[in-house]
Scaffold this motif. Sequence first.
Motif, PDB file in Angstrom:
ATOM      1  N   THR A 260     -56.896   4.763  72.409  1.00 16.77           N
ATOM      2  CA  THR A 260     -57.010   3.371  71.990  1.00 16.77           C
ATOM      3  C   THR A 260     -57.303   3.284  70.492  1.00 16.77           C
ATOM      4  O   THR A 260     -57.781   4.241  69.875  1.00 16.77           O
ATOM      5  CB  THR A 260     -58.107   2.652  72.801  1.00 16.77           C
ATOM      6  OG1 THR A 260     -58.007   1.239  72.584  1.00 16.77           O
ATOM      7  CG2 THR A 260     -59.507   3.097  72.409  1.00 16.77           C
ATOM      8  N   LEU A 261     -57.004   2.143  69.913  1.00  6.59           N
ATOM      9  CA  LEU A 261     -57.103   1.893  68.473  1.00  6.59           C
ATOM     10  C   LEU A 261     -56.086   2.700  67.666  1.00  6.59           C
ATOM     11  O   LEU A 261     -56.182   2.788  66.455  1.00  6.59           O
ATOM     12  CB  LEU A 261     -58.524   2.141  67.933  1.00  6.59           C
ATOM     13  CG  LEU A 261     -59.666   1.362  68.604  1.00  6.59           C
ATOM     14  CD1 LEU A 261     -60.975   1.594  67.862  1.00  6.59           C
ATOM     15  CD2 LEU A 261     -59.351  -0.122  68.688  1.00  6.59           C
ATOM     16  N   GLY A 262     -55.125   3.284  68.358  1.00  5.56           N
ATOM     17  CA  GLY A 262     -54.018   3.929  67.656  1.00  5.56           C
ATOM     18  C   GLY A 262     -54.243   5.355  67.231  1.00  5.56           C
ATOM     19  O   GLY A 262     -53.872   5.746  66.119  1.00  5.56           O
ATOM     20  N   GLN A 263     -54.837   6.155  68.111  1.00  2.35           N
ATOM     21  CA  GLN A 263     -54.982   7.587  67.830  1.00  2.35           C
ATOM     22  C   GLN A 263     -53.781   8.306  68.465  1.00  2.35           C
ATOM     23  O   GLN A 263     -53.517   8.137  69.646  1.00  2.35           O
ATOM     24  CB  GLN A 263     -56.284   8.141  68.424  1.00  2.35           C
ATOM     25  CG  GLN A 263     -57.505   7.231  68.330  1.00  2.35           C
ATOM     26  CD  GLN A 263     -57.744   6.607  66.979  1.00  2.35           C
ATOM     27  OE1 GLN A 263     -57.682   7.274  65.948  1.00  2.35           O
ATOM     28  NE2 GLN A 263     -58.025   5.314  66.965  1.00  2.35           N
ATOM     29  N   PHE A 264     -53.082   9.108  67.661  1.00  2.00           N
ATOM     30  CA  PHE A 264     -51.893   9.794  68.171  1.00  2.00           C
ATOM     31  C   PHE A 264     -51.814  11.232  67.664  1.00  2.00           C
ATOM     32  O   PHE A 264     -52.108  11.506  66.502  1.00  2.00           O
ATOM     33  CB  PHE A 264     -50.602   9.088  67.710  1.00  2.00           C
ATOM     34  CG  PHE A 264     -50.500   7.639  68.071  1.00  2.00           C
ATOM     35  CD1 PHE A 264     -50.319   7.235  69.382  1.00  2.00           C
ATOM     36  CD2 PHE A 264     -50.577   6.660  67.090  1.00  2.00           C
ATOM     37  CE1 PHE A 264     -50.230   5.900  69.723  1.00  2.00           C
ATOM     38  CE2 PHE A 264     -50.480   5.317  67.404  1.00  2.00           C
ATOM     39  CZ  PHE A 264     -50.307   4.929  68.727  1.00  2.00           C
ATOM     40  N   ILE A 265     -51.417  12.137  68.553  1.00  6.57           N
ATOM     41  CA  ILE A 265     -50.921  13.454  68.168  1.00  6.57           C
ATOM     42  C   ILE A 265     -49.540  13.550  68.809  1.00  6.57           C
ATOM     43  O   ILE A 265     -49.421  13.585  70.037  1.00  6.57           O
ATOM     44  CB  ILE A 265     -51.814  14.605  68.647  1.00  6.57           C
ATOM     45  CG1 ILE A 265     -53.252  14.445  68.138  1.00  6.57           C
ATOM     46  CG2 ILE A 265     -51.243  15.951  68.179  1.00  6.57           C
ATOM     47  CD1 ILE A 265     -54.222  15.471  68.696  1.00  6.57           C
ATOM     48  N   ILE A 266     -48.504  13.586  67.972  1.00  7.09           N
ATOM     49  CA  ILE A 266     -47.129  13.458  68.438  1.00  7.09           C
ATOM     50  C   ILE A 266     -46.365  14.752  68.159  1.00  7.09           C
ATOM     51  O   ILE A 266     -46.415  15.281  67.049  1.00  7.09           O
ATOM     52  CB  ILE A 266     -46.430  12.288  67.720  1.00  7.09           C
ATOM     53  CG1 ILE A 266     -47.183  10.971  68.000  1.00  7.09           C
ATOM     54  CG2 ILE A 266     -44.968  12.178  68.135  1.00  7.09           C
ATOM     55  CD1 ILE A 266     -46.777   9.816  67.089  1.00  7.09           C
ATOM     56  N   MET A 267     -45.686  15.268  69.176  1.00  2.00           N
ATOM     57  CA  MET A 267     -44.910  16.494  69.046  1.00  2.00           C
ATOM     58  C   MET A 267     -43.407  16.196  69.151  1.00  2.00           C
ATOM     59  O   MET A 267     -42.971  15.582  70.128  1.00  2.00           O
ATOM     60  CB  MET A 267     -45.307  17.489  70.143  1.00  2.00           C
ATOM     61  CG  MET A 267     -46.624  18.192  69.921  1.00  2.00           C
ATOM     62  SD  MET A 267     -48.118  17.134  69.957  1.00  2.00           S
ATOM     63  CE  MET A 267     -48.236  16.710  71.691  1.00  2.00           C
TER      64      MET A 267
END
Length: 388
Positions: free
Chosen positions: A343-350
């Motif tokens: 939430t609040l826009g935390q991302f780890i993108i592969m």
Amino acid sequence: MKKIIGYTGLAIIIIATIFNIYCIFSGNYFIYKALIYNLVNIDDYKIFDNRTINRSIAESPWPISKKYNSFDFSDSLSGVLKKYEAVAFIVVKDDSILIEKYYNHTGEQISASFSMAKSVVSLLIGIALQEGKISSLDDPVAKYIPDFGTDDRKTITIRHVLMMSSGIAWDESAAYNNPIKVLGSDIMEAYYGSKLNELVLSKPMQSMPGKYFDYRSADTQILSMIIATATGTSLSKYFEEKIWQPIDAENDALWNLNEKNGYERAFCCLYANARDFARLGKLCLHKGYWNGAMLIDSNYINHAISPIMLPNLADDTKIVDYYGYQFWLIERLGHKIYYMRGTLGQFIIMIPKLNTVIVRLGKQQSDKIANHYGQTYTIIDEVIKMVR
């Protein structure tokens, strides 16, 4: 005017009294904390007890790309980073840091993972499985948590929980749309309350296990209880030993606890800085391998990033092809992508075909479009255009 002020004051006193009576007799003292701290923030580790996850003693800093920070951001990318208050933005390409930006934040500062932690818990399940501490994903949860063996929850398996399909009653996703309802919801009590595991264990069945997808933080908390029982250690310690130190994390991390020396809020609340979060992305990008050494069985990773293809409980005409074992799945510009989301826009993108990892940490989330958030599409699309 004096009468109006008097009546208003009396009404406030009556409402406050009723509210306090409700909190006292219901035992929902967590609501006071929720009101004081105004829902959630990326630095909430300051208001909770935490367990330290020690960094690696190995010195293995990130390689820096020859093209480091040489890219001009599009107006679209700059816009979403600014609008939704990003604090950190990192792009790793070919295992080197290509882009690194901070906004009113430093590279050393830690931030909350929020629900990105769910993917981390999934990885730990994979490790426990390969070590034989868990014999099968089709083991009943009751094998590790006896409370689940006393009623109709005995048919829930580890795989069901990984797929967010345990079937237990839990108000989460729907509650977010109602600011009053969310205050007294299960997810708010899970975050601010001190009896999280007890809350999860108290929940009855809502639907048949394995039949529907329904996003529940309770399911991840169940996974953490399984890990603790199967390994005989805390979630944080197992994470430290099996992942954090082996991936050469340069900084200590924190995992929020329900109380001092208690158990982890596994569904959220892992705190680290952006560079070390990117290491988790590199581990997943390489399907469980870290610099040639296998930490997690690639077969497990492949299953974790495959769609569960169950109907959604909220609308059983829609099949969930966007979620795996606690990982989110998306396809953009011809690329199959998997990612961790909080939430609040935390991302780890592969992005496997481009050998790229994106980390975005920040303070606000955009509106949801279909099954993903608007800024997710923009960030992925604009990074693909830059690095391909």
